[in-house]
Design a protein around this motif. Sequence first.
Motif, short mmCIF file in Angstrom:
data_model
loop_
_atom_site.label_atom_id
_atom_site.label_comp_id
_atom_site.label_asym_id
_atom_site.label_seq_id
_atom_site.Cartn_x
_atom_site.Cartn_y
_atom_site.Cartn_z
N VAL A 73 0.71 -1.46 0.02
CA VAL A 73 -0.07 -0.01 -0.17
C VAL A 73 0.84 1.24 0.04
O VAL A 73 1.67 1.36 0.71
N ALA A 74 0.40 2.20 -0.81
CA ALA A 74 1.12 3.56 -0.80
C ALA A 74 -0.03 4.46 -0.23
O ALA A 74 -1.03 4.55 -0.32
N TYR A 75 0.48 5.07 1.00
CA TYR A 75 -0.50 6.02 1.70
C TYR A 75 0.09 7.29 2.23
O TYR A 75 1.24 7.55 1.87
N PRO A 76 -0.94 8.28 2.20
CA PRO A 76 -0.33 9.44 2.46
C PRO A 76 -0.05 10.01 3.96
O PRO A 76 -0.37 8.92 4.87
N PRO A 77 0.93 10.72 4.12
CA PRO A 77 1.38 11.02 5.68
C PRO A 77 0.62 11.25 6.56
O PRO A 77 0.78 11.09 7.57
N LYS A 78 -0.63 11.91 6.16
CA LYS A 78 -1.54 12.15 7.29
C LYS A 78 -2.27 10.92 7.92
O LYS A 78 -2.92 10.96 8.93
N LEU A 79 -2.13 9.75 7.26
CA LEU A 79 -2.77 8.51 7.57
C LEU A 79 -1.80 7.55 8.33
O LEU A 79 -0.71 7.17 7.76
N SER A 80 -2.02 7.27 9.66
CA SER A 80 -1.12 6.54 10.33
C SER A 80 -1.14 4.91 9.90
O SER A 80 -2.48 4.64 9.40
N VAL A 81 -0.41 4.15 9.96
CA VAL A 81 -0.58 2.70 9.69
C VAL A 81 -1.39 1.96 10.43
O VAL A 81 -2.01 1.43 9.81
N SER A 82 -1.55 2.12 11.65
CA SER A 82 -2.78 1.67 12.55
C SER A 82 -3.96 1.68 12.04
O SER A 82 -4.76 1.00 12.11
N VAL A 83 -4.34 2.93 11.81
CA VAL A 83 -5.41 3.44 11.51
C VAL A 83 -6.02 2.90 10.03
O VAL A 83 -6.76 2.32 9.63
N LEU A 84 -4.83 2.79 9.04
CA LEU A 84 -4.96 2.33 7.72
C LEU A 84 -5.25 0.81 8.11
O LEU A 84 -6.19 0.22 7.34
N VAL A 85 -4.64 0.09 8.84
CA VAL A 85 -4.86 -1.28 9.00
C VAL A 85 -6.23 -1.58 9.61
O VAL A 85 -6.95 -2.49 8.99
N ASN A 86 -6.62 -1.01 10.59
CA ASN A 86 -8.02 -0.92 11.12
C ASN A 86 -8.95 -0.64 10.11
O ASN A 86 -10.08 -1.53 9.89
#
Length: 136
Positions: A73-86
């Motif tokens: 996954v490529a993700y923006p800096p505003k999104l934490s990995v834990s929030v992304l995973v959840n």
Amino acid sequence: MSVHEDLLSGYLRRRHSVSKLVVHLIFTTQYRRKVFDGEMLSQIREALLSAAEKLEIDILEMDGEEDHIHILVAYPPKLSVSVLVNNLKSISSRRVRILNTNLQKASNSGVLWSRSYFACSAGGATIETLKSYVRS
């Protein structure tokens, strides 16, 4: 295309930032139960791709086996990995449980994902190397 644009191709450009954050995620099923088949993996892929737009992420690669999935996954800096995973776990779980009513019986509790996950920054390897790993 200018030299500047060529250097920044593949990077996420926002108003105040330029970034390239890529994470390799692995989700396992509850108790590593072997519940996935090809159809369920397709359903998970569809759920993740539909979630990608809302979360402003890019699913670069996704594949799995009977008891786990790999996602790049490529993700923006505003999104934490834990929030992304959840978010990814809840969206995919909901989709698979709705489309597969037999899953409740297969997993006893109806819980699809284990609470744990693996996350690794993809900074050390090339994206193509990671994509081929996830595919295999």
